[in-house]
Design a protein around this motif. Structure first.
Motif, PDB file in Angstrom:
ATOM      1  N   ARG A  21      -3.009   5.132  -2.018  1.00  0.00           N
ATOM      2  CA  ARG A  21      -4.000   4.637  -1.052  1.00  0.00           C
ATOM      3  C   ARG A  21      -4.683   3.375  -1.602  1.00  0.00           C
ATOM      4  O   ARG A  21      -4.779   2.355  -0.936  1.00  0.00           O
ATOM      5  N   LEU A  24      -2.293   0.326  -1.541  1.00  0.00           N
ATOM      6  CA  LEU A  24      -2.062  -0.237  -0.206  1.00  0.00           C
ATOM      7  C   LEU A  24      -3.292  -1.001   0.277  1.00  0.00           C
ATOM      8  O   LEU A  24      -3.178  -2.085   0.854  1.00  0.00           O
ATOM      9  N   GLU A  27      -3.487  -4.315  -1.228  1.00  0.00           N
ATOM     10  CA  GLU A  27      -2.493  -5.225  -0.640  1.00  0.00           C
ATOM     11  C   GLU A  27      -2.914  -5.689   0.759  1.00  0.00           C
ATOM     12  O   GLU A  27      -2.142  -6.327   1.465  1.00  0.00           O
ATOM     13  N   LEU A  29      -3.460  -3.691   3.352  1.00  0.00           N
ATOM     14  CA  LEU A  29      -3.013  -2.799   4.432  1.00  0.00           C
ATOM     15  C   LEU A  29      -4.114  -1.801   4.748  1.00  0.00           C
ATOM     16  O   LEU A  29      -4.981  -1.535   3.921  1.00  0.00           O
ATOM     17  N   LYS A  30      -4.069  -1.261   5.964  1.00  0.00           N
ATOM     18  CA  LYS A  30      -5.045  -0.220   6.312  1.00  0.00           C
ATOM     19  C   LYS A  30      -4.408   1.121   5.990  1.00  0.00           C
ATOM     20  O   LYS A  30      -3.352   1.448   6.530  1.00  0.00           O
ATOM     21  N   ALA A  31      -5.063   1.871   5.108  1.00  0.00           N
ATOM     22  CA  ALA A  31      -4.473   3.155   4.709  1.00  0.00           C
ATOM     23  C   ALA A  31      -5.545   4.224   4.650  1.00  0.00           C
ATOM     24  O   ALA A  31      -6.693   3.949   4.314  1.00  0.00           O
ATOM     25  N   LYS A  84      -2.439   2.305  11.189  1.00  0.00           N
ATOM     26  CA  LYS A  84      -2.737   2.596   9.777  1.00  0.00           C
ATOM     27  C   LYS A  84      -1.591   3.335   9.088  1.00  0.00           C
ATOM     28  O   LYS A  84      -0.818   4.040   9.749  1.00  0.00           O
ATOM     29  N   VAL A  85      -1.522   3.170   7.774  1.00  0.00           N
ATOM     30  CA  VAL A  85      -0.610   3.987   6.983  1.00  0.00           C
ATOM     31  C   VAL A  85      -1.379   5.263   6.660  1.00  0.00           C
ATOM     32  O   VAL A  85      -2.490   5.204   6.141  1.00  0.00           O
ATOM     33  N   GLN A 191       7.429   0.150  -1.381  1.00  0.00           N
ATOM     34  CA  GLN A 191       7.627  -1.271  -1.061  1.00  0.00           C
ATOM     35  C   GLN A 191       8.955  -1.478  -0.340  1.00  0.00           C
ATOM     36  O   GLN A 191       9.020  -2.217   0.637  1.00  0.00           O
ATOM     37  N   LEU A 194       8.589  -0.071   3.295  1.00  0.00           N
ATOM     38  CA  LEU A 194       7.758  -0.923   4.148  1.00  0.00           C
ATOM     39  C   LEU A 194       8.544  -2.150   4.573  1.00  0.00           C
ATOM     40  O   LEU A 194       8.482  -2.594   5.707  1.00  0.00           O
ATOM     41  N   LYS A 198       9.585  -3.297   8.409  1.00  0.00           N
ATOM     42  CA  LYS A 198       9.213  -4.620   8.950  1.00  0.00           C
ATOM     43  C   LYS A 198      10.436  -5.304   9.563  1.00  0.00           C
ATOM     44  O   LYS A 198      10.316  -6.015  10.546  1.00  0.00           O
TER      45      LYS A 198
END
Ligand code: TYD
Length: 200
Positions: A21, A24, A27, A29-31, A84-85, A191, A194, A198
């Motif tokens: 968490r 991410l 980076e 990202l929303k986690a 979100k992740v 990684q 993801l 994408k």
């Protein structure tokens, strides 16, 4: 993206889930990290009940599934639709391993109830943190009623069988290594996944 962490008690999965968490988030990202059983008001109350009372294995199974139904419908699905992740500390494979392989309930029954509770939602990626049972149990100070040695030996075997059957989704990670080495492996796999998502 939905990512679950599985493993026996003391395997180190919760440490790895929160490391992921944090990574991410760093980076950009929303986690969000959620735990089972729990994560909702009803779920947290069920969690207390499950830890405090002895009960019939079927009752136990239904309570885990009831907590999961709340979590999926009230939290996981809305978070996923916000993009979100979602990282889960335990999910459906715990029920198969603990109530199925551990308590000896029919695997087909556990699978069916897992399907109802999750409304068919399956993680994109699952990490099974596999740690030697004695090492794992020695890490725990206050043992809950699921942490008996013989029971946990069956649970670990169960997790390994589940992982063998679902090689596409479940990555087996050696949890006997230091936490930073374990995380390095997890990070690499996330990684790659993801990146794959994408592209599609
Ligand atoms: P956990 O929150 O990982 O325990 P702790 O906070 O002590 O690390 O999990 C709670 C316990 O519930 C754990 O012993 C495993 C058990 N469990 C099941 O038996 N079936 C399930 O479906 C789940 C989600 C957990």
């Amino acid at each position: 993206m939905l990512i679950s962490f599985e493993g026996i008690d003391g395997s180190g999965k919760s440490t790895q889930a929160s490391k992921l968490r944090d990574f991410l988030l760093s980076e950009g990202l929303k986690a969000e990290l959620l735990r089972e059983p729990g994560g909702t008001q009803v779920g947290e109350r069920i969690r207390h009940l499950l830890f405090e009372e002895e009960m019939h294995p079927i009752t136990e199974l239904l309570l885990f599934e009831a907590a999961r139904s709340e979590l999926v419908r009230r939290k996981i699905k809305p978070l996923l639709s916000e993009g979100k992740v979602v990282i889960l500390d335990r999910f459906v494979d715990s029920t198969l391993a603990y109530q199925g392989y551990g308590r000896g309930l029919e695997l087909s029954l556990v699978r069916e109830l897992n399907g109802i509770a999750t409304d068919g939602l399956v993680p994109h990626l699952t990490f099974l943190i596999d740690t030697d049972v004695r090492t794992a149990l020695s890490r725990k100070q206050d043992k809950n009623r699921f942490e008996d040695l013989n029971f946990i030996l069956k649970v670990r075997e169960g997790f390994l069988k589940i992982a063998e059957q679902e090689r596409e989704r479940i990555f087996l990670i050696n949890g006997n290594l230091p936490p930073s080495a374990v995380f390095k492996e997890i990070k690499k796999i996330v990684q790659e996944k993801l990146w794959d998502l994408k592209k599609h």
